[in-house]
Design an enzyme around this catalytic site. Sequence first.
Site, PDB file in Angstrom:
ATOM      1  N   GLU A 449       0.810  -1.099  -0.046  1.00  0.00           N
ATOM      2  CA  GLU A 449      -0.133   0.095  -0.251  1.00  0.00           C
ATOM      3  C   GLU A 449       0.970   0.921  -0.039  1.00  0.00           C
ATOM      4  O   GLU A 449       0.743   2.581   0.616  1.00  0.00           O
ATOM      5  CB  GLU A 449      -0.746  -0.316   1.639  1.00  0.00           C
ATOM      6  N   GLU A 523      -4.358  -8.942   1.755  1.00  0.00           N
ATOM      7  CA  GLU A 523      -5.231  -7.886   3.344  1.00  0.00           C
ATOM      8  C   GLU A 523      -6.697  -8.439   3.020  1.00  0.00           C
ATOM      9  O   GLU A 523      -6.920  -7.678   1.881  1.00  0.00           O
ATOM     10  CB  GLU A 523      -4.570  -6.978   4.061  1.00  0.00           C
TER      11      GLU A 523
HETATM   12  C1  GAL Z   1      -4.185  -1.908   5.854  1.00  0.00           C
HETATM   13  C2  GAL Z   1      -2.072  -1.816   6.058  1.00  0.00           C
HETATM   14  C3  GAL Z   1      -2.279  -2.788   7.553  1.00  0.00           C
HETATM   15  C4  GAL Z   1      -2.986  -1.996   8.566  1.00  0.00           C
HETATM   16  C5  GAL Z   1      -4.491  -2.477   7.659  1.00  0.00           C
HETATM   17  C6  GAL Z   1      -5.672  -2.307   8.445  1.00  0.00           C
HETATM   18  O1  GAL Z   1      -3.880  -0.758   5.108  1.00  0.00           O
HETATM   19  O2  GAL Z   1      -2.033  -2.399   4.797  1.00  0.00           O
HETATM   20  O3  GAL Z   1      -0.390  -2.746   7.848  1.00  0.00           O
HETATM   21  O4  GAL Z   1      -3.017  -1.280   8.658  1.00  0.00           O
HETATM   22  O5  GAL Z   1      -5.078  -1.659   6.471  1.00  0.00           O
HETATM   23  O6  GAL Z   1      -6.560  -1.824   8.240  1.00  0.00           O
END
Ligand code: GAL
Length: 819
Positions: A449, A523
Amino acid sequence: MQGAGVLAVASAFALPAAAADPTVARRRVKLAFDWKHALGHAADMDKDFGFGRDQRTYAKTGGSESSPIALAALATFDDSAWTTVQVPHDWAIDLPYDPGPGGFKDDQDDPRAAHGYKALGRDHPENSVGWYRRKLDIPADWAGQRVGLEFDGAFRDVVVFLNGIIVDEHDGGYTPFTVDITDVAKPGQDNWLVVRVDASLGEGWFYEGAGLYRHVWLTATAPLHVVPNGAFIRSEPRGSGAVGKIEVAVRNQADAPQNATVRTIVSAPNGLEMARAETPLTLEGWSDGKVEADLRWPTAPLWSPADPQLHRLTTEVEVDGVVVDRTETAFGVRSAVFDARRGFLLNGEPLKLLGACCHQDHAGVGAAIPDALQDWRIRQLKAMGCNAYRASHNPATPELMDACDRLGMLVIAETRRMSSDEESMKELASLIRRDRNRPSVIAWSIGNEEQAIQGNETGAAVARTMKRMVNRLDPSRPVTAAKDQDFDTGVSRVVDILGFNYRTPQMEGYHARFPDQPIMGTETGSTVSTRGEYILDVPGHIVPAYDREHPWWASTAEDWWTIAAERPYIAGGFIWTGFDYRGEPTPYARWPSVGSYFGAMDSCGFPKDNFWYYRAWWRPEPLLHLFPHWNWEGREGQDVEVWVHSNLDRVELFLNGRSVGARDVVANRHLAWMVPYAPGVLEARGWKNGRLVATQRRETAGDPAALTLTIDRNALSADGEDVGMITASVVDRRGRPCPHADDLVVFEVSGDARVIGVGNGNPVSHEADRADRRKLFNGLAQAILQAGRTGGAITVTARAEGLRPAVLRLDAHTVRQST
Ligand code: GAL
């Protein structure tokens, strides 16, 4: 572990130790004990032992006895007031909280929140520099060898002194580094190792710890030796056997040229030698060289998460018939391929990546995780059904990676900084060199990101530079990056596999537009929940544990998994996150929350209800999980939402023996009923192929009467480092678990062991972690029990006011020890 059937994984696999051979100079001694520690100061030189005050001194190697670079670096420095600590050590976990003034326009802007409100960083110079001192025994017969130190990682900005002289400086908090101390070390005499660690600046947006939070090693090698991480084998299955392409980098740190033979030996998981090669190598004085060998062997049990068979590569450097150096490297034979249409394939078969993103901290100990706890965390993930781990967003400690190799867990290994500057490239290279033999690693992640560059040509250029180096150092594995927007452009056009952070519904359209690029969810999901809670309480920072609440960018478990499960071209996904972690408090980005609520498990690794959702759909065993608890005093007659996670065909729910209705299970979905509350017994019965195969009950518990204790092991190694994970809970007088119990439990230990940390999984708890007591949270607390070095019987007693105490007995067995 909590309730789950314990997964049968092989007990700790250890590579057979190399036969003791006095001619081999290589030694590696873990420096775990007898460190002294004190805080210095990031702004006040007097409080920082004079470090950096006198530029004339600082500018000269070692300063002088009367005017040293730092008083604490002197052998004669009196450190008797310092605390004795054991490494791994994280001083941040002991710091007080600082909620700050509040009042930020957006809670996300409060810099204190990121690190979980620990009083660390630029605002807290008094807490942000830590010093470590230790006497170093360097045996007299190491004279003439190359003597070194290896740091698995230290957080961060480290200055290493040996005998008053600065021998290294290193910034990155997640990268390993080695220090050649040969010129300064005094074999056979007292040596003083002193380390200054400055954690003023963090590297992430989450809790990162502070100090020597990973292992430190003292090493010796012959002047002619294999360079650190210099043995590399790329193996592949071939028929029922395997082929291996081997490179060994050798260094001559002596004046005289050397004629050597480099021998490479492959041993099967059962220890039998399978193949060997011998290659001559001539090296000038002070030069590096490389040998290559191609080996083939006829039978090779394959490595997989289900059966993590580890081979071993031995490299020997021989001069005039004497082996002067030997290294051992664990590796696995497996093929791992990402396919744009079929997803991920292991050993030729599609295998969906059932992954979890994890940070590196745990309740009680922060970032300083004992090796046995690394294993325990990986086993918890496997019990949930995970076969894959994303080390987000930094290189993990090597002991965690060892656990993944040994226990069978695929890994996306990730570098911390997505940048092509020299330092970032060095960090990336060190990650690849360290981990490229590991069968667990299936892809290198070069970034996460990076909003400013991920979608544009700058990002593409940076990605190309990083990928070029990855391909050179490891031609066998693909490169990925995790993105949350601009999926079609920039970095996406460079990486082999595109990682989607959330936005699972967008994957189908992307696949249609780019059908030749493999994709995965780097994620996914991200349900927020509080373990054991079922009613939203915004002022109390409590989120119900149904699979429902999630941040705007994320989704429920069910929403992403129903998409990914049904689409073979999606290689799988990594839930955000396996465990709750400190810092980045979400969904409440403000005090009193000090941690995230994303985990399928809480910060202790106690399963939340979503753990059972994943276990139902990610593991083959029949499963039925019924929730919530059945203690709703005062809500008699009111509807309570009852859920079941089950992979059976049909589930019927009963309240006090009367059916509330049966439901057919739809794959990857939960079942729900509204049930008017009446105290008693709620029971779910599950059928498979017409047979009743599982039942589960939730019973209304009476008043708390007794404590109970369980531990994951019945014997520990008396090595001073091994740990057992203890769960304390409370039952009523008929043995029924009390789901709301919040009693303060005190742990007493007799025998050679101690509690090194406690936790309860409550993200708004501000109790001390490194303590002998903790309040239960919704019926549970955890204590981490560490063995001493003497061995013998250990007794743990848990006490709480008004409750019957609980006693646990176990043994610690004597083993070889670190120093
Ligand atoms: C994502 C990020 C993670 C964490 C997560 C929280 O954008 O890559 O490290 O911050 O969000 O929702």
